[in-house]
Scaffold this motif. Structure first.
Motif, PDB file in Angstrom:
ATOM      1  N   SER A  73      88.003  26.361  88.960  1.00 50.71           N
ATOM      2  CA  SER A  73      86.614  26.610  89.521  1.00 50.71           C
ATOM      3  C   SER A  73      85.636  27.075  88.512  1.00 50.71           C
ATOM      4  O   SER A  73      85.635  28.066  87.505  1.00 50.71           O
ATOM      5  CB  SER A  73      86.846  27.776  90.446  1.00 50.71           C
ATOM      6  OG  SER A  73      85.438  28.375  90.917  1.00 50.71           O
ATOM      7  N   ASP A  74      84.373  26.197  88.424  1.00 52.85           N
ATOM      8  CA  ASP A  74      83.451  26.365  87.438  1.00 52.85           C
ATOM      9  C   ASP A  74      82.638  27.906  87.585  1.00 52.85           C
ATOM     10  O   ASP A  74      82.476  28.558  86.845  1.00 52.85           O
ATOM     11  CB  ASP A  74      82.282  25.336  87.782  1.00 52.85           C
ATOM     12  CG  ASP A  74      82.887  24.158  87.096  1.00 52.85           C
ATOM     13  OD1 ASP A  74      83.820  24.215  86.240  1.00 52.85           O
ATOM     14  OD2 ASP A  74      82.316  22.983  87.236  1.00 52.85           O
ATOM     15  N   TYR A  75      82.515  28.389  88.931  1.00 53.05           N
ATOM     16  CA  TYR A  75      82.165  29.598  89.411  1.00 53.05           C
ATOM     17  C   TYR A  75      82.667  30.737  88.966  1.00 53.05           C
ATOM     18  O   TYR A  75      82.549  31.811  88.334  1.00 53.05           O
ATOM     19  CB  TYR A  75      81.490  29.692  90.729  1.00 53.05           C
ATOM     20  CG  TYR A  75      80.784  30.633  90.980  1.00 53.05           C
ATOM     21  CD1 TYR A  75      79.080  30.456  90.874  1.00 53.05           C
ATOM     22  CD2 TYR A  75      81.000  31.964  91.357  1.00 53.05           C
ATOM     23  CE1 TYR A  75      78.230  31.491  90.946  1.00 53.05           C
ATOM     24  CE2 TYR A  75      80.142  32.846  91.591  1.00 53.05           C
ATOM     25  CZ  TYR A  75      78.804  32.666  91.389  1.00 53.05           C
ATOM     26  OH  TYR A  75      77.773  33.896  91.674  1.00 53.05           O
ATOM     27  N   CYS A  76      84.286  30.695  89.462  1.00 53.68           N
ATOM     28  CA  CYS A  76      85.017  31.546  89.128  1.00 53.68           C
ATOM     29  C   CYS A  76      85.209  31.961  87.608  1.00 53.68           C
ATOM     30  O   CYS A  76      85.179  33.132  86.916  1.00 53.68           O
ATOM     31  CB  CYS A  76      86.501  31.527  89.719  1.00 53.68           C
ATOM     32  SG  CYS A  76      86.473  31.717  91.590  1.00 53.68           S
ATOM     33  N   TYR A  77      85.473  30.712  86.625  1.00 54.37           N
ATOM     34  CA  TYR A  77      85.707  31.189  85.499  1.00 54.37           C
ATOM     35  C   TYR A  77      84.605  31.232  84.578  1.00 54.37           C
ATOM     36  O   TYR A  77      84.454  31.948  83.585  1.00 54.37           O
ATOM     37  CB  TYR A  77      86.426  29.725  84.918  1.00 54.37           C
ATOM     38  CG  TYR A  77      87.260  29.653  83.717  1.00 54.37           C
ATOM     39  CD1 TYR A  77      88.421  30.302  83.424  1.00 54.37           C
ATOM     40  CD2 TYR A  77      86.743  29.251  82.391  1.00 54.37           C
ATOM     41  CE1 TYR A  77      89.099  30.495  82.322  1.00 54.37           C
ATOM     42  CE2 TYR A  77      87.508  29.525  81.258  1.00 54.37           C
ATOM     43  CZ  TYR A  77      88.522  30.221  81.290  1.00 54.37           C
ATOM     44  OH  TYR A  77      89.003  30.216  79.897  1.00 54.37           O
ATOM     45  N   ASP A  78      83.574  30.175  84.844  1.00 57.17           N
ATOM     46  CA  ASP A  78      82.315  30.352  83.812  1.00 57.17           C
ATOM     47  C   ASP A  78      81.545  31.250  84.301  1.00 57.17           C
ATOM     48  O   ASP A  78      80.459  31.604  83.137  1.00 57.17           O
ATOM     49  CB  ASP A  78      81.627  29.016  83.758  1.00 57.17           C
ATOM     50  CG  ASP A  78      82.262  27.908  83.375  1.00 57.17           C
ATOM     51  OD1 ASP A  78      83.345  28.299  82.666  1.00 57.17           O
ATOM     52  OD2 ASP A  78      82.317  26.778  83.836  1.00 57.17           O
ATOM     53  N   VAL A  79      81.181  32.007  85.408  1.00 52.22           N
ATOM     54  CA  VAL A  79      80.414  32.889  86.056  1.00 52.22           C
ATOM     55  C   VAL A  79      81.096  34.253  86.243  1.00 52.22           C
ATOM     56  O   VAL A  79      80.691  35.179  85.408  1.00 52.22           O
ATOM     57  CB  VAL A  79      79.610  32.486  87.174  1.00 52.22           C
ATOM     58  CG1 VAL A  79      78.599  33.614  87.631  1.00 52.22           C
ATOM     59  CG2 VAL A  79      78.972  31.056  86.869  1.00 52.22           C
ATOM     60  N   GLU A  80      81.840  34.392  87.114  1.00 45.92           N
ATOM     61  CA  GLU A  80      82.385  35.672  87.411  1.00 45.92           C
ATOM     62  C   GLU A  80      83.377  36.231  86.083  1.00 45.92           C
ATOM     63  O   GLU A  80      83.445  37.491  85.886  1.00 45.92           O
ATOM     64  CB  GLU A  80      83.209  35.609  88.480  1.00 45.92           C
ATOM     65  CG  GLU A  80      82.433  35.324  89.999  1.00 45.92           C
ATOM     66  CD  GLU A  80      82.991  35.280  91.046  1.00 45.92           C
ATOM     67  OE1 GLU A  80      82.437  35.194  92.227  1.00 45.92           O
ATOM     68  OE2 GLU A  80      84.186  35.333  91.235  1.00 45.92           O
ATOM     69  N   LYS A  82      83.170  35.395  83.113  1.00 45.07           N
ATOM     70  CA  LYS A  82      82.119  35.602  81.932  1.00 45.07           C
ATOM     71  C   LYS A  82      81.642  36.953  82.004  1.00 45.07           C
ATOM     72  O   LYS A  82      81.677  37.747  81.038  1.00 45.07           O
ATOM     73  CB  LYS A  82      81.416  34.477  81.751  1.00 45.07           C
ATOM     74  CG  LYS A  82      80.600  34.563  80.308  1.00 45.07           C
ATOM     75  CD  LYS A  82      79.507  33.452  80.346  1.00 45.07           C
ATOM     76  CE  LYS A  82      78.553  33.453  79.185  1.00 45.07           C
ATOM     77  NZ  LYS A  82      77.514  32.447  78.964  1.00 45.07           N
ATOM     78  N   ARG A  83      81.128  37.174  83.225  1.00 44.23           N
ATOM     79  CA  ARG A  83      80.646  38.588  83.282  1.00 44.23           C
ATOM     80  C   ARG A  83      81.692  39.683  83.459  1.00 44.23           C
ATOM     81  O   ARG A  83      81.588  40.883  82.605  1.00 44.23           O
ATOM     82  CB  ARG A  83      79.660  38.665  84.555  1.00 44.23           C
ATOM     83  CG  ARG A  83      78.959  39.891  84.806  1.00 44.23           C
ATOM     84  CD  ARG A  83      78.019  40.075  83.667  1.00 44.23           C
ATOM     85  NE  ARG A  83      77.446  41.438  83.815  1.00 44.23           N
ATOM     86  CZ  ARG A  83      77.077  42.069  82.329  1.00 44.23           C
ATOM     87  NH1 ARG A  83      77.450  41.589  81.290  1.00 44.23           N
ATOM     88  NH2 ARG A  83      76.661  43.624  82.600  1.00 44.23           N
ATOM     89  N   ARG A  85      84.467  39.880  81.705  1.00 41.48           N
ATOM     90  CA  ARG A  85      84.967  39.931  80.411  1.00 41.48           C
ATOM     91  C   ARG A  85      83.957  40.975  79.694  1.00 41.48           C
ATOM     92  O   ARG A  85      84.188  41.819  78.882  1.00 41.48           O
ATOM     93  CB  ARG A  85      84.886  38.528  79.515  1.00 41.48           C
ATOM     94  CG  ARG A  85      85.107  38.717  78.154  1.00 41.48           C
ATOM     95  CD  ARG A  85      85.596  37.539  77.366  1.00 41.48           C
ATOM     96  NE  ARG A  85      84.411  36.382  77.592  1.00 41.48           N
ATOM     97  CZ  ARG A  85      84.407  35.333  78.246  1.00 41.48           C
ATOM     98  NH1 ARG A  85      85.544  34.948  78.641  1.00 41.48           N
ATOM     99  NH2 ARG A  85      83.294  34.386  78.143  1.00 41.48           N
ATOM    100  N   GLU A 107      94.669  32.144  78.018  1.00 44.50           N
ATOM    101  CA  GLU A 107      93.685  32.002  77.363  1.00 44.50           C
ATOM    102  C   GLU A 107      93.246  33.342  76.626  1.00 44.50           C
ATOM    103  O   GLU A 107      94.005  34.450  76.935  1.00 44.50           O
ATOM    104  CB  GLU A 107      92.596  31.333  78.143  1.00 44.50           C
ATOM    105  CG  GLU A 107      91.930  32.168  79.211  1.00 44.50           C
ATOM    106  CD  GLU A 107      90.849  33.005  78.838  1.00 44.50           C
ATOM    107  OE1 GLU A 107      90.990  34.248  79.004  1.00 44.50           O
ATOM    108  OE2 GLU A 107      89.623  32.558  78.415  1.00 44.50           O
TER     109      GLU A 107
END
Length: 360
Positions: A73-80, A82-83, A85, A107
């Protein structure tokens, strides 16, 4: 006390598992310990991204419900993620991966975190998923009571203080009539073991061991006892309470010492403190101490101050990797007492890893 806000980040394909986790957290919510939030709580007409951002910023604990769909999921992985982290690294929130389904999830960031259930074993692989969700809830409770940003420095300090002792006690073994001991690494070979008791068979330690000789091994432990063998390390990673039974010379103590060294070196459970107990010494210790008192005595000999309080904190926080070697070497008159102590301690501090050896 104000409830701890928990943010659940998940793929909608995993909604059923997410809702199961929320159900298992319901007692903690009802008693005011926690307040969960996920995007299904967004009311119609609300601006969904603003709601998510608001709760992602205010949550003290962020659960990442990991699966192949989450990772894709782009939103789960790249947005949620990322924030999450960024807030975790800033010390503003605790991020906990909850592994729902098998996937290559380790990862760089996720792999550095202590995952739930224990050892990151996916919930869908547990025979009893209720037990898996209970394991997750207990892990969350430990985080509330013993936050990682407070416990981690203590764990690393104690690991450093006992490192030389673990190396001295576990790094070498004396073999037969050899004049000089040899290193464990030079004689350790991969161990394969039969994984577990037959399904639905629950025995106490005492019942398990009573009369457990070679000819009755199948009857007490394994039913048909022709199960597939698995690597010893994999068995340790699958089960937080493991009893290793074997014939004399099978390599039980060697394996146990090798595990302790791997933990010391950070190759296995670097977030735990390795604690090696020779059960014969424990059983014959003057004054018949509890296991916690005995371990605290070992720590005190290493110059660790307030040892008993530290041992209790580590075990309550689920940060112990406890090795119990040689149950068969305990005198018969001490059997019941030692078994009862081990049984009580492993239940009282059930968030820790316990591995015990015994000859059959």
């Amino acid at each position: 006390m104000k409830p701890i806000e928990i943010f659940l980040s998940y793929s909608h394909r995993d909604e059923a598992l997410m809702r199961e986790l929320v159900k298992h957290l319901s007692r903690l919510q009802r008693e005011g310990w926690v307040q969960t939030w996920h995007d299904r709580k967004i009311t119609p007409g609300s601006e969904w991204k603003g709601q998510i951002d608001q709760h992602l910023e205010s949550a003290q604990i962020i659960l990442l419900l990991v699966s192949a769909d989450f990772m894709a999921s782009d939103y789960c992985y790249d947005v949620e993620l990322k924030r999450a982290r960024a807030r975790h690294q800033a010390g503003e929130a605790c991020v906990i991966p909850v592994i729902l389904r098998p996937v290559d999830w380790k990862e760089k960031f996720l792999g550095s975190l202590q995952a739930l259930p224990t050892d990151g074993r996916p919930i869908t692989l547990w025979e009893d998923q209720d037990e898996a969700f209970l394991n997750v809830v207990k892990g969350i409770l430990r985080e509330i009571e013993f936050p990682q940003n407070e416990v981690n420095p203590l764990v690393q300090k104690i690991r450093e203080q006992i490192s030389s002792d673990i190396q001295k006690r576990c790094g070498t073994m004396r073999v037969l009539d050899m004049e000089q001991p040899i290193t464990v690494d030079s004689i350790y070979t991969t161990v394969n073991i039969l994984e577990k008791m037959s399904r639905n068979q629950r025995l106490s330690l005492k019942n398990l061991l009573d009369g457990c000789e070679l000819e009755s091994f199948d009857r007490f432990l394994l039913g048909k006892a022709r199960q597939e063998r698995i690597p010893g390390v994999e068995a340790v990673q699958r089960h937080d309470k493991l009893l290793i039974l074997g014939k004399p010379g099978a390599g039980k103590t060697t394996f146990l010492k090798w595990l302790a060294l791997q933990c010391k070196e950070g190759e296995l459970y670097p977030e735990r403190v390795p604690i090696f107990v020779t059960l014969k010494e424990f059983a014959e210790e003057e004054g018949q101490p509890t296991l916690i008192e005995f371990i605290a005595g070992q720590f005190a000999k290493r110059g660790i101050e307030q040892a008993q309080g530290i041992v209790e904190t580590l075990l309550k926080a689920g940060r112990g990797f406890v090795f119990l070697d040689g149950l068969d070497e305990v005198r018969k008159e001490d059997d019941d007492r030692i078994l009862n102590i081990i049984d009580r301690t492993s239940k009282q501090f059930d968030g820790n890893q316990f591995v015990m050896t015994c000859r059959i």
